[in-house]
Structure formats: structure tokens, C-alpha cells
Scaffold this motif. Structure first.
Motif, PDB file in Angstrom:
ATOM      1  N   LYS A   1     118.485   4.939  35.336  1.00 28.00           N
ATOM      2  CA  LYS A   1     118.912   4.851  36.733  1.00 28.00           C
ATOM      3  C   LYS A   1     118.636   6.160  37.472  1.00 28.00           C
ATOM      4  CE  LYS A   1     122.842   3.720  39.718  1.00 28.00           C
ATOM      5  NZ  LYS A   1     124.264   3.287  39.757  1.00 28.00           N
ATOM      6  N   LEU A   2     118.883   7.281  36.807  1.00 27.70           N
ATOM      7  CA  LEU A   2     118.624   8.582  37.426  1.00 27.70           C
ATOM      8  C   LEU A   2     117.173   8.714  37.853  1.00 27.70           C
ATOM      9  CD1 LEU A   2     119.578  11.574  38.018  1.00 27.70           C
ATOM     10  CD2 LEU A   2     118.665  12.101  35.731  1.00 27.70           C
ATOM     11  N   TRP A   3     116.243   8.425  36.935  1.00 30.77           N
ATOM     12  CA  TRP A   3     114.823   8.671  37.205  1.00 30.77           C
ATOM     13  C   TRP A   3     114.151   7.541  37.977  1.00 30.77           C
ATOM     14  CZ3 TRP A   3     113.582  13.415  37.057  1.00 30.77           C
ATOM     15  CH2 TRP A   3     114.207  14.289  36.169  1.00 30.77           C
ATOM     16  N   ASN A   4     114.672   6.344  37.886  1.00 32.60           N
ATOM     17  CA  ASN A   4     114.036   5.217  38.581  1.00 32.60           C
ATOM     18  C   ASN A   4     114.686   4.874  39.918  1.00 32.60           C
ATOM     19  OD1 ASN A   4     112.286   5.061  36.463  1.00 32.60           O
ATOM     20  ND2 ASN A   4     113.098   3.163  35.607  1.00 32.60           N
ATOM     21  N   GLU A   5     115.899   5.371  40.142  1.00 31.71           N
ATOM     22  CA  GLU A   5     116.585   5.050  41.399  1.00 31.71           C
ATOM     23  C   GLU A   5     117.077   6.297  42.125  1.00 31.71           C
ATOM     24  OE1 GLU A   5     119.609   2.042  40.980  1.00 31.71           O
ATOM     25  OE2 GLU A   5     118.530   1.051  39.340  1.00 31.71           O
ATOM     26  N   VAL A   6     117.919   7.101  41.468  1.00 32.49           N
ATOM     27  CA  VAL A   6     118.589   8.215  42.150  1.00 32.49           C
ATOM     28  C   VAL A   6     117.595   9.261  42.648  1.00 32.49           C
ATOM     29  CG1 VAL A   6     120.270  10.067  41.906  1.00 32.49           C
ATOM     30  CG2 VAL A   6     120.698   7.837  40.825  1.00 32.49           C
ATOM     31  N   ILE A   7     116.768   9.797  41.758  1.00 35.96           N
ATOM     32  CA  ILE A   7     115.819  10.845  42.142  1.00 35.96           C
ATOM     33  C   ILE A   7     114.784  10.328  43.148  1.00 35.96           C
ATOM     34  CG2 ILE A   7     114.072  12.460  41.317  1.00 35.96           C
ATOM     35  CD1 ILE A   7     116.949  13.235  40.598  1.00 35.96           C
ATOM     36  N   PRO A   8     114.185   9.145  42.950  1.00 36.00           N
ATOM     37  CA  PRO A   8     113.251   8.643  43.968  1.00 36.00           C
ATOM     38  C   PRO A   8     113.890   8.476  45.344  1.00 36.00           C
ATOM     39  CG  PRO A   8     112.942   7.442  41.922  1.00 36.00           C
ATOM     40  CD  PRO A   8     114.173   8.281  41.744  1.00 36.00           C
ATOM     41  N   GLN A   9     115.151   8.032  45.389  1.00 35.22           N
ATOM     42  CA  GLN A   9     115.812   7.906  46.694  1.00 35.22           C
ATOM     43  C   GLN A   9     116.012   9.261  47.341  1.00 35.22           C
ATOM     44  OE1 GLN A   9     119.399   5.718  45.852  1.00 35.22           O
ATOM     45  NE2 GLN A   9     118.327   3.777  45.514  1.00 35.22           N
ATOM     46  N   MET A  10     116.384  10.262  46.565  1.00 33.37           N
ATOM     47  CA  MET A  10     116.500  11.617  47.105  1.00 33.37           C
ATOM     48  C   MET A  10     115.150  12.148  47.580  1.00 33.37           C
ATOM     49  SD  MET A  10     118.997  13.601  44.441  1.00 33.37           S
ATOM     50  CE  MET A  10     120.720  13.172  44.239  1.00 33.37           C
TER      51      MET A  10
ATOM     52  N   ILE B   1     110.651   7.496  29.367  1.00 34.58           N
ATOM     53  CA  ILE B   1     111.647   6.430  29.358  1.00 34.58           C
ATOM     54  C   ILE B   1     111.747   5.759  30.720  1.00 34.58           C
ATOM     55  CG2 ILE B   1     114.118   5.939  29.188  1.00 34.58           C
ATOM     56  CD1 ILE B   1     114.288   7.695  26.804  1.00 34.58           C
ATOM     57  N   GLY B   2     111.851   6.554  31.782  1.00 29.27           N
ATOM     58  CA  GLY B   2     111.914   5.955  33.117  1.00 29.27           C
ATOM     59  C   GLY B   2     110.719   5.054  33.404  1.00 29.27           C
ATOM     60  N   PRO B   3     109.477   5.571  33.264  1.00 29.62           N
ATOM     61  CA  PRO B   3     108.302   4.725  33.494  1.00 29.62           C
ATOM     62  C   PRO B   3     108.231   3.506  32.580  1.00 29.62           C
ATOM     63  CG  PRO B   3     107.671   7.033  33.565  1.00 29.62           C
ATOM     64  CD  PRO B   3     109.101   6.990  33.104  1.00 29.62           C
ATOM     65  N   THR B   4     108.591   3.660  31.304  1.00 34.23           N
ATOM     66  CA  THR B   4     108.520   2.537  30.375  1.00 34.23           C
ATOM     67  C   THR B   4     109.506   1.440  30.751  1.00 34.23           C
ATOM     68  OG1 THR B   4     107.734   3.924  28.547  1.00 34.23           O
ATOM     69  CG2 THR B   4     108.821   1.849  27.964  1.00 34.23           C
ATOM     70  N   MET B   5     110.724   1.831  31.101  1.00 30.10           N
ATOM     71  CA  MET B   5     111.731   0.840  31.446  1.00 30.10           C
ATOM     72  C   MET B   5     111.404   0.131  32.759  1.00 30.10           C
ATOM     73  SD  MET B   5     113.599   0.713  28.890  1.00 30.10           S
ATOM     74  CE  MET B   5     114.727  -0.490  29.597  1.00 30.10           C
ATOM     75  N   LEU B   6     110.838   0.856  33.707  1.00 30.54           N
ATOM     76  CA  LEU B   6     110.422   0.229  34.964  1.00 30.54           C
ATOM     77  C   LEU B   6     109.386  -0.851  34.704  1.00 30.54           C
ATOM     78  CD1 LEU B   6     110.300   0.179  38.133  1.00 30.54           C
ATOM     79  CD2 LEU B   6     108.421   1.816  37.917  1.00 30.54           C
ATOM     80  N   VAL B   7     108.381  -0.523  33.902  1.00 29.72           N
ATOM     81  CA  VAL B   7     107.306  -1.462  33.610  1.00 29.72           C
ATOM     82  C   VAL B   7     107.839  -2.649  32.806  1.00 29.72           C
ATOM     83  CG1 VAL B   7     105.168  -1.747  32.307  1.00 29.72           C
ATOM     84  CG2 VAL B   7     105.462   0.233  33.812  1.00 29.72           C
TER      85      VAL B   7
END
Length: 581
Positions: A564-573, A433-439
Motif C-alpha cells: 500500500k505504501l509503494w503502490n498508493e501512498v507514495i504515488p499519491q504524494m 514487491i510493489g511492482p510485482t503485486m501491482l502486476v
């Protein structure tokens, strides 16, 4: 012995699952010699005719095992594909070609309720670069839309052969092409330089697109109306083609089912893993020239055995993924998307609502899945995955705590099955879901017309799966293949009325998209095609998506908190600042 680097582990990203595409060795034995001869740029081919079970009066002309490139052997191993060698006379295109070399243990080692028989007479050869064509007509002026299928299999297994595409071709009056491409140690090894630049499997796919452009008109297809479609690693491949200058202009539309490039991100440092595999094969890794020379001298069987021994020796999958080679990919896909350097063709993409369900969970959990897992085991699994992606990161504990907190069962936190379900959702969200939504968002920003979906339909052929398992990874294959309407390689199953209805709807949406660029616009399609609900276009301002089911419905915002968790929060951490090192 070379050791695995942090970058090699990071390239695998979070929880990658070895999901494989299952096939049988069924050929065209059930077809009839039709005598139809078609001319290609390499020579003439004669095919057969087949029929679906529900349209006995509508023949589908099949042409199997047609070479689209020269055998990639000898000095052509680890090199871009070359045009197919011409032949004289009429070539019988009545049987599937050999499958590209792969470790069958990855196919045979998974026990699932899959509705196809495994082939006992599978033949493998490096001479495997062939296409198969399924068409309702061979009239050169038919100009039907073309769908080019790229199979899945984590880029290490699978093939473009059975079960066949008669149902999609027959029900929607489209030409369907499927292909083989180089896999694993023969398709994606790279030294990171000119000796073994990598991406050979993707380059094979480009060559197959060129073959379609050169030849498909003679099979009733329109070379200016080609749609790529694929599932899992096939969807990943298509996402890469949308970023490659070599692929630009060779197709007009694209469909990614359950996978985009970020599911299998590029390996920024491919040489360490290649050295490991070379050494396992008995090649002394003095320099990249020596490695390439030695690996070309090894048989395909030796290379597969070496890879196999490493995987089972280490107890973990080694992923061979695309690389930045300066030819197929000019730079990292993230940079290309940031710059908007995207092939802006119409794009339909989406996921199933249980991507790491009954099929994928067995890769993480040993024992009976029906009893669930404890919270302690859940935390342990999260930590193991986090270590793979962020080893040495000072925020590792915080990342683990954030993930565990986000996926704590909301109502029954101590229920082992509820915990297992949340673990399943976590993996599907992070991997798909994270990768699909980013693309989807990046392509829409670049001006692409985007259509997004979540597949919620669970086929009836899984009676042994628990009720909580929804639409698992690969469940969409049964429906887009049109298995309820095929015979031959499939087991005799009692498909329900709902299965058949959903399959017809899915085939119609996909074919409409191939014809018009709009999945709900049936203009030019068969008169008996299903009447479908309107599928609105996705935009960042209006993130609408289609919930695919027997009765499709639309919704807005596909799991925005998890995205948001997988595309923003975790990458920032996971980003370590220099002053933290």
C-alpha cells in the motif's frame, strides 16, 4: 551538451540497482559428438549430448548458437530483426554463439561469492542473435512442454548461454531454449520517432518466440505449449510481452522472477538521453535523422566506450529502458493495465525475500557493509533516491519523512545493522514487491490465472554473507539452473542435501506450470518428480502466495502495508496538482 531531464530521472524510478547476470564462456566442450541432426527452417544443425551429474544414463541433446535472426548490422542496426539467413549442408551447433556487445566492466567489477568461473575467451559481436536448445529427445512426436529463458542484466548485459539447462531438461522432461538479444546502446536507444523507434531487444525476443513456433517440434517440443521464463530484466521483459500485441499467441504461459515492467518503467521521453549518448560518441545531434545515420556508422566498440565514459563520468547508472513505440507498445503499460488490455495467459510471478541484499547494497553504500549504517546516512540515502524520482515536487520532504518512519527499526532503532537491514528491505519493497503485486492484481482482475510466490531459500553457497541476508537477488538462479547437478562452468562446491532438494522442487514447480498451467499439478510429468504441496491460485479476494523453501508453505497477504505504501501512498504524494505548480 544536452542535460538530463526530470522525466529521464523519473523513468529510472526510485532505487534501481544495476544487478547483473553472471556467466562464463563454457561451451559444449564437455559434451560428446552425438551426430543427431535436426532440420530447421534455415538449415540442418548437428548437436552434442551432455549429462547431469546425477543422471548419467539420461542424455540431453544440446544444440548451441543457432541463428534465429539475421545479423543486425549496417542498415539493420536499430531496426526490427529479420529472419535468419539460410545455410547449406549441416551446421555444427556445438558451441555458444557470440555474446551481444556489452560493457564487461559491469560484469567484472562486482566481487561476489558467485559459484561460476568468469570466461577469459568471451567473444562479442553484433552477429549475436542465436538460440540454444536443451532437450531429452529429438523425436518430432514427443510434444514436450517448452520453456524459453530470457536472461537478466538490467537490459545492458548478460547472455543466454552458460551454465546450461541440462538439469531442468533431464529432471523434468522439458525442452529448454535460451537466447541472446540486443542490449544497451544497441538494444534500447530511441529517438522517439521512426528513425530509431527503440525496443530492439524486445523485438529480438519476439523473433526468438517466432523461431520456436516454427522449429521447436523438430527438437521434441510442443509449439502450442510454450512458457516464457526469466529473472530480473528477463522477468521485466516477460511482463512487457504480456502487454504487447506482437507477442500475443506466441506463448501460452509466463514466469517473471524478480521483476515486472514497473521495475523498469518506460521512458516517456527517450530523445534527451539518446542525444547525450550520441554527442558522447561524436555525433552532432542536429535532428533525429542525423543522429540515427551517425550512430549506424559508429562501431559497437565506440558506442560502448561512449556509454561507459558517461556512466563513470556522471557517477550514476544510465538506464536504457523500453519506450512506447506504437508497435511493440501502443501506449504506456499503466494505461494498458487500467484498460485490461493484457495477454491473459497463465502467469507465475514472485520475488526473493531480500531482493536488495548483499548483492545490491554495495551499489548504494561504500565501505564495509558488515558494520551497518547510521540513521543519518539512512535518511540521506532516502532523500537522494526521492530526489531522483520526485525532484521539484512540493511534497518531497513529506515523502522522505513517510519512508523513514515506515522503515525505522521496530526494536533496535539505533543499531547500525538493523538500520542497514531496513534500508535493504525498503529498496526490495519499492523495486520489486510493489511492482510485482501491482502486476499480479491487474492480471488477476483481467481474468488471468495467477500464481504468486516469495522465495525464502538462501543457498548454502554463501557462507561469507551475514546471517541477516536472506534470499538475495539472483539466488533463485542457482536453483532453477540446477547447479547442484551440473558440471563444467561451475566451481566445485559442496551443495547440501537441502540445496539439492530445493532445486528439484523449484524445477518441478516450474515444469508443472509449463505442462499444465498449475505449478502443483504434475500430470504428464516424470514419475520420479517430487510430490509437492498444493500451490493455490492468487486472486485479489484471496491474495494467497507460496513461501518457497525446502518445505513450501502458503500464506495470505504478502506485505500488504508495504504494498500500500509503494503502490498508493507514495504515488499519491508524488502526484502534483496543477494548482500546486
Amino acid at each position: 551538451m544536452t542535460t538530463l531531464t526530470k522525466e529521464t530521472s523519473r523513468a529510472n524510478m526510485f532505487y534501481l540497482v544495476a544487478i547483473l547476470l553472471f556467466v562464463s564462456s563454457y561451451g559444449a566442450a564437455n559434451g560428446q559428438r552425438d551426430g543427431s541432426v535436426v532440420v530447421t527452417v534455415s538449415g540442418q544443425v548437428r548437436g552434442t549430448t551432455t549429462h547431469t551429474t546425477d543422471l548419467p544414463d539420461k542424455p540431453i541433446y544440446t544444440f548451441l548458437g543457432i541463428p534465429y535472426a539475421a545479423p543486425p548490422v549496417g542498415e539493420l542496426r536499430y531496426r526490427p530483426p529479420q529472419p535468419a539467413l539460410p545455410w547449406e549442408g549441416v551446421r555444427e551447433a556445438v558451441e555458444y554463439g557470440s555474446y551481444c556487445p556489452q560493457n564487461l566492466v559491469f560484469l567484472n567489477g562486482i566481487d561476489l561469492d558467485f559459484p561460476m568461473e568468469f570466461g577469459e575467451n568471451m567473444t562479442m559481436s553484433e552477429d549475436c542473435l542465436t538460440v540454444n536448445v536443451f532437450t531429452p529427445t529429438v523425436a518430432e512426436d514427443a510434444a514436450l512442454p517448452v520453456l524459453l529463458w530470457i536472461h537478466g542484466g538490467t537490459l545492458i548485459s548478460g547472455m543466454g548461454s552458460p551454465p546450461g539447462w541440462e538439469a531442468l531438461a533431464a529432471h523434468q522432461d522439458v525442452v529448454v531454449v535460451s537466447i541472446n538479444y540486443r542490449l544497451g546502446v544497441l538494444g534500447f536507444l530511441s529517438t522517439g520517432d521512426e528513425n530509431m523507434p527503440g525496443n530492439y531487444g524486445l523485438l529480438d525476443q519476439v523473433r526468438a518466440m517466432e523461431w520456436v513456433k516454427e522449429n521447436i517440434r523438430n527438437f521434441g517440443g510442443d509449439p502450442e505449449r510454450v512458457t516464457l521464463f526469466g529473472q530480473s530484466a528477463g522477468g521485466v521483459s516477460i511482463s512487457y510481452h504480456l502487454l504487447s500485441p506482437l507477442s500475443k499467441g506466441l506463448f501460452q504461459r509466463a514466469i517473471s522472477q524478480s521483476g515486472t515492467w514497473k521495475t523498469f518503467p518506460v521512458n516517456p521521453q527517450p530523445l534527451p538521453l539518446t542525444k547525450i549518448i550520441a554527442e558522447a560518441a561524436g555525433c552532432v545531434a542536429v535532428d533525429t535523422t542525423t543522429i540515427a545515420t551517425c550512430l549506424k556508422e559508429k562501431s559497437a566498440e565506440e558506442l560502448l566506450e561512449s556509454f561507459d565514459s558517461l556512466v563513470f563520468g556522471l557517477g550514476q547508472m544510465l538506464y536504457l529502458v523500453p519506450v512506447v513505440d506504437g508497435t511493440f507498445l501502443s501506449t504506456d503499460p499503466a494505461d494498458l493495465m487500467k484498460k485490461g488490455e493484457i495477454n491473459t495467459v497463465d502467469y507465475l510471478l514472485g520475488i526473493n525475500n531480500q531482493e536488495v541484499g548483499w548483492l545490491g547494497l554495495s551499489n548504494f553504500i561504500k565501505g564495509d557493509l558488515r558494520v551497518g549504517i547510521s540513521q543519518e546516512e539512512f535518511v540521506k540515502l532516502v532523500r537522494t533516491g526521492t530526489l531522483m524520482a520526485y525532484q521539484g515536487n512540493p511534497n518531497l520532504d513529506e515523502i522522505v519523512e513517510t519512508v523513514v518512519s515506515e522503515y525505522k527499526p521496530p526494536t533496535t532503532p539505533d543499531d547500525p545493522l538493523a538500520i542497514l537491514h531496513q534500508f535493504s528491505q525498503m529498496n526490495g519493497d519499492s523495486m520489486m514487491i510493489g511492482p510485482t503485486m501491482l502486476v499480479a492484481e491487474k492480471h488477476a482482475h483481467a481474468g488471468t490465472r495467477v500464481f504468486l510466490y516469495e522465495n525464502q531459500y538462501r543457498p548454502s553457497i554463501h557462507p561469507n554473507r551475514p546471517d541477516w541476508v536472506g534470499c538475495d537477488h539472483g539466488d533463485d538462479l542457482f536453483m532453477i539452473w540446477g547447479l547442484p547437478f551440473l558440471k563444467g562452468p561451475v566451481k566445485v562446491l559442496n551443495y547440501t542435501k537441502e540445496d539439492k532438494e530445493f532445486s528439484l522442487n523449484m524445477m518441478a514447480y516450474w515444469a508443472n506450470f509449463a505442462r499444465t498451467g498449475d505449478p502443483s499439478d504434475s500430470t504428464g510429468g516424470p514419475t520420479d518428480s517430487p510430490s509437492l504441496p498444493t500451490w493455490p491460485q492468487y486472486t485479489p479476494d484471496n491474495p494467497v502466495y507460496m513461501k518457497l523453501d525446502v518445505v513450501p508453505t502458503t500464506d495470505v497477504g504478502l506485505k500488504p502495508d508495504k504494498v500500500k505504501l509503494w503502490n498508493e501512498v507514495i504515488p499519491q504524494m508524488g502526484t502534483v496538482k496543477k494548482d500546486e505548480l
